[in-house]
Design an enzyme around this catalytic site. Structure first.
Site, PDB file in Angstrom:
ATOM      1  N   ALA A  65       0.879  -1.419   0.155  1.00 40.46           N
ATOM      2  CA  ALA A  65      -0.407   0.255   0.216  1.00 40.46           C
ATOM      3  C   ALA A  65       1.075   0.835   0.184  1.00 40.46           C
ATOM      4  O   ALA A  65       1.982   1.549   0.771  1.00 40.46           O
ATOM      5  CB  ALA A  65      -0.991  -0.082   1.618  1.00 40.46           C
ATOM      6  N   GLY A 109       0.684  -5.198   0.729  1.00 39.46           N
ATOM      7  CA  GLY A 109      -0.784  -5.521   0.183  1.00 39.46           C
ATOM      8  C   GLY A 109       0.337  -5.792  -0.971  1.00 39.46           C
ATOM      9  O   GLY A 109      -0.981  -6.425  -2.093  1.00 39.46           O
ATOM     10  N   GLU A 112      -0.291  -9.485  -0.777  1.00 42.98           N
ATOM     11  CA  GLU A 112      -1.881  -9.459  -0.635  1.00 42.98           C
ATOM     12  C   GLU A 112      -2.261 -10.190  -1.468  1.00 42.98           C
ATOM     13  O   GLU A 112      -3.514 -10.535  -1.996  1.00 42.98           O
ATOM     14  CB  GLU A 112      -2.372  -8.489   0.549  1.00 42.98           C
ATOM     15  CG  GLU A 112      -1.956  -8.887   2.303  1.00 42.98           C
ATOM     16  CD  GLU A 112      -2.093  -8.078   2.935  1.00 42.98           C
ATOM     17  OE1 GLU A 112      -1.531  -7.242   2.443  1.00 42.98           O
ATOM     18  OE2 GLU A 112      -2.584  -8.266   4.215  1.00 42.98           O
ATOM     19  N   GLU A 132       4.613  -5.434   7.374  1.00 44.84           N
ATOM     20  CA  GLU A 132       4.217  -3.843   7.811  1.00 44.84           C
ATOM     21  C   GLU A 132       4.809  -3.601   9.437  1.00 44.84           C
ATOM     22  O   GLU A 132       3.953  -2.623   9.329  1.00 44.84           O
ATOM     23  CB  GLU A 132       2.363  -4.435   7.875  1.00 44.84           C
ATOM     24  CG  GLU A 132       1.943  -4.065   6.740  1.00 44.84           C
ATOM     25  CD  GLU A 132       1.921  -4.977   5.741  1.00 44.84           C
ATOM     26  OE1 GLU A 132       2.573  -6.589   6.257  1.00 44.84           O
ATOM     27  OE2 GLU A 132       1.107  -6.174   4.877  1.00 44.84           O
TER      28      GLU A 132
HETATM   29  C1  HXC Z   1       5.014   4.626  -1.691  1.00 46.95           C
HETATM   30  C2  HXC Z   1       6.509   3.514  -2.370  1.00 46.95           C
HETATM   31  C3  HXC Z   1       6.480   2.418  -1.473  1.00 46.95           C
HETATM   32  C4  HXC Z   1       4.806   2.246  -1.290  1.00 46.95           C
HETATM   33  C5  HXC Z   1       8.730   1.915  -2.266  1.00 46.95           C
HETATM   34  N1  HXC Z   1       8.128   3.229  -3.334  1.00 46.95           N
HETATM   35  N2  HXC Z   1       7.425   1.515  -1.631  1.00 46.95           N
HETATM   36  N3  HXC Z   1       6.267   4.355  -2.172  1.00 46.95           N
HETATM   37  N4  HXC Z   1       4.716   3.825  -0.819  1.00 46.95           N
HETATM   38  N5  HXC Z   1       4.949   0.841  -0.242  1.00 46.95           N
HETATM   39  C6  HXC Z   1       8.346   4.109  -3.583  1.00 46.95           C
HETATM   40  C7  HXC Z   1       9.692   5.114  -3.061  1.00 46.95           C
HETATM   41  O1  HXC Z   1       9.474   5.889  -1.830  1.00 46.95           O
HETATM   42  C8  HXC Z   1      10.880   5.523  -3.547  1.00 46.95           C
HETATM   43  O2  HXC Z   1      10.199   6.460  -4.442  1.00 46.95           O
HETATM   44  C9  HXC Z   1      10.811   4.565  -5.574  1.00 46.95           C
HETATM   45  O3  HXC Z   1       9.036   3.641  -4.883  1.00 46.95           O
HETATM   46  C10 HXC Z   1      11.845   3.647  -5.029  1.00 46.95           C
HETATM   47  O4  HXC Z   1      11.117   2.758  -3.669  1.00 46.95           O
HETATM   48  P1  HXC Z   1      13.143   2.809  -3.369  1.00 46.95           P
HETATM   49  O5  HXC Z   1      12.466   2.189  -2.071  1.00 46.95           O
HETATM   50  O6  HXC Z   1      14.385   4.068  -3.719  1.00 46.95           O
HETATM   51  O7  HXC Z   1      13.941   1.220  -3.801  1.00 46.95           O
HETATM   52  P2  HXC Z   1      14.610   0.260  -3.192  1.00 46.95           P
HETATM   53  O8  HXC Z   1      16.349   0.714  -2.608  1.00 46.95           O
HETATM   54  O9  HXC Z   1      15.307  -0.686  -4.081  1.00 46.95           O
HETATM   55  O10 HXC Z   1      13.822  -0.390  -2.166  1.00 46.95           O
HETATM   56  C11 HXC Z   1      12.299  -1.271  -2.831  1.00 46.95           C
HETATM   57  C12 HXC Z   1      11.967  -1.936  -1.352  1.00 46.95           C
HETATM   58  C13 HXC Z   1      11.239  -0.627  -0.904  1.00 46.95           C
HETATM   59  C14 HXC Z   1      13.182  -2.322  -0.525  1.00 46.95           C
HETATM   60  C15 HXC Z   1      10.892  -2.114  -1.612  1.00 46.95           C
HETATM   61  O11 HXC Z   1      11.262   0.340  -1.859  1.00 46.95           O
HETATM   62  C16 HXC Z   1      10.991  -0.786   0.710  1.00 46.95           C
HETATM   63  O12 HXC Z   1      10.733  -0.948   1.580  1.00 46.95           O
HETATM   64  N6  HXC Z   1       9.135  -0.354   0.374  1.00 46.95           N
HETATM   65  C17 HXC Z   1       8.259   0.063   1.262  1.00 46.95           C
HETATM   66  C18 HXC Z   1       7.482  -1.744   1.487  1.00 46.95           C
HETATM   67  C19 HXC Z   1       6.429  -2.090   2.245  1.00 46.95           C
HETATM   68  O13 HXC Z   1       6.732  -1.445   3.859  1.00 46.95           O
HETATM   69  N7  HXC Z   1       5.197  -2.264   1.840  1.00 46.95           N
HETATM   70  C20 HXC Z   1       4.372  -2.640   2.861  1.00 46.95           C
HETATM   71  C21 HXC Z   1       3.361  -1.443   3.220  1.00 46.95           C
HETATM   72  S1  HXC Z   1       2.103  -1.107   4.217  1.00 46.95           S
HETATM   73  P3  HXC Z   1      10.982   8.319  -4.256  1.00 46.95           P
HETATM   74  O14 HXC Z   1       9.927   9.327  -4.068  1.00 46.95           O
HETATM   75  O15 HXC Z   1      11.605   8.500  -2.357  1.00 46.95           O
HETATM   76  O16 HXC Z   1      12.295   7.248  -5.401  1.00 46.95           O
HETATM   77  C22 HXC Z   1       1.005  -2.377   3.837  1.00 46.95           C
HETATM   78  C23 HXC Z   1      -0.036  -2.268   4.315  1.00 46.95           C
HETATM   79  C24 HXC Z   1      -1.181  -2.836   3.449  1.00 46.95           C
HETATM   80  O17 HXC Z   1       1.805  -2.561   2.536  1.00 46.95           O
HETATM   81  C25 HXC Z   1      -2.453  -2.820   3.696  1.00 46.95           C
HETATM   82  C26 HXC Z   1      -3.758  -3.420   3.449  1.00 46.95           C
HETATM   83  C27 HXC Z   1      -3.784  -3.572   1.729  1.00 46.95           C
END
Ligand code: HXC
Length: 257
Positions: A65, A109, A112, A132
């Protein structure tokens, strides 16, 4: 029609939806989930389509998400708007088989969403995770439920409590994914699977999906009864007559759509 966050392509009876927010690693926001829900619903109603593939990019299926949206969310808004659940329920109503073709990150997500599909084919670079907990929340779209059913309690607890990622090989060994292939073969593999499904009778595919899903919801006796009734009812179809006649006549079956 004017899709901005996903791409829809059709190849004969197979539709492929590509998640397309590359700058955000396909993070799932409302627009994307709305487009996905509406597209799946219309494909489900389209008699020309028999199977659906959902895929992302080489780097990410979906990184979860959108954290930038969630960062400002408070409880009242999340609860009253039923945050992000609305089109997750839509996905569950789709009756045609959906294959998730996952490369790169499938996190939160994103994991999921893959789990909400009927089966997962993964590229060797796929990374699944429910991170999460690192954000101070828990999975909210089925992660604690579907992942546990898919890989069992110990591994689900491990992933959900530590937030660690699971690579493709472990995901296959754990039963999370059906097949792992080199990234270069992911698309072809998913297309072949979808085309195989599409080559069979539509009724059998719908009924099979429905019956397997009952296994996750109901008791064994209820599930066995559901299966048997479905099995019996397929003897009323021309596909059954054709499928069995083709076997006996040593020819390829020609199922009606
Ligand atoms: C918004 C995101 C994002 C996310 C990545 N980006 N994941 N933006 N929401 N979930 C964006 C980053 O901010 C960045 O934008 C660009 O995508 C590239 O990501 P990087 O982090 O620079 O890439 P990298 O270093 O290769 O790392 C990849 C990664 C990391 C390991 C996947 O991005 C990461 O940890 N992302 C978050 C993953 C996460 O926590 N997901 C769960 C979310 S909670 P900018 O503009 O900054 O360059 C969830 C709840 C679900 O999903 C609820 C029900 C649906």
């Amino acid at each position: 029609e004017n899709l901005t966050t996903i791409v829809l392509e059709t190849f004969g009876a197979v539709a492929r939806i590509t998640l397309n927010r590359p700058q955000q690693l396909n993070a799932l926001n409302d627009v994307l989930m709305d487009e996905l829900g509406a597209t799946l619903t219309s494909l489900d109603a389209d008699p020309a389509i028999a199977a659906i593939i959902i895929t992302g990019s080489e780097k990410a299926f979906a990184a979860g998400a959108d954290i930038k949206v969630m960062a400002t969310l408070d409880f009242e808004t999340a609860y009253t708007q039923n945050f992000i659940t609305r089109n997750w329920d839509t996905i569950r109503t789709i009756r045609k088989p959906i294959i998730a073709a996952v490369a790169g990150f499938a996190l939160g997500g994103g994991c999921e969403l893959a789990l909400a599909c009927d089966t997962i084919v993964a590229a060797d670079n796929a990374q699944f995770g429910q991170p999460e907990i690192k954000l101070g929340i828990i999975p909210g779209a089925g992660g604690t439920q579907r992942l546990t059913r898919a890989i069992g309690k110990a591994k689900a607890m491990d992933m959900i409590l530590t937030g660690r990622m699971m690579g493709a090989a472990e995901a296959e060994q754990s039963g999370l994914v059906a097949r792992v292939v080199p990234f270069a073969e992911l698309n072809d593999t998913a297309m072949r699977m979808a085309n195989t499904i599409a080559s069979y009778g539509r009724l059998s595919a719908l009924m099979a999906k429905e019956a397997v899903n009952v296994a996750e919801e109901q008791s064994l006796s209820d599930g066995l009864l559901f299966e048997r009734r479905g099995f019996h009812s397929l003897f009323a179809t021309s596909d059954q007559k054709e499928g069995m006649a083709a076997f006996i006549e040593k020819r390829k079956a020609n199922f009606k759509a």
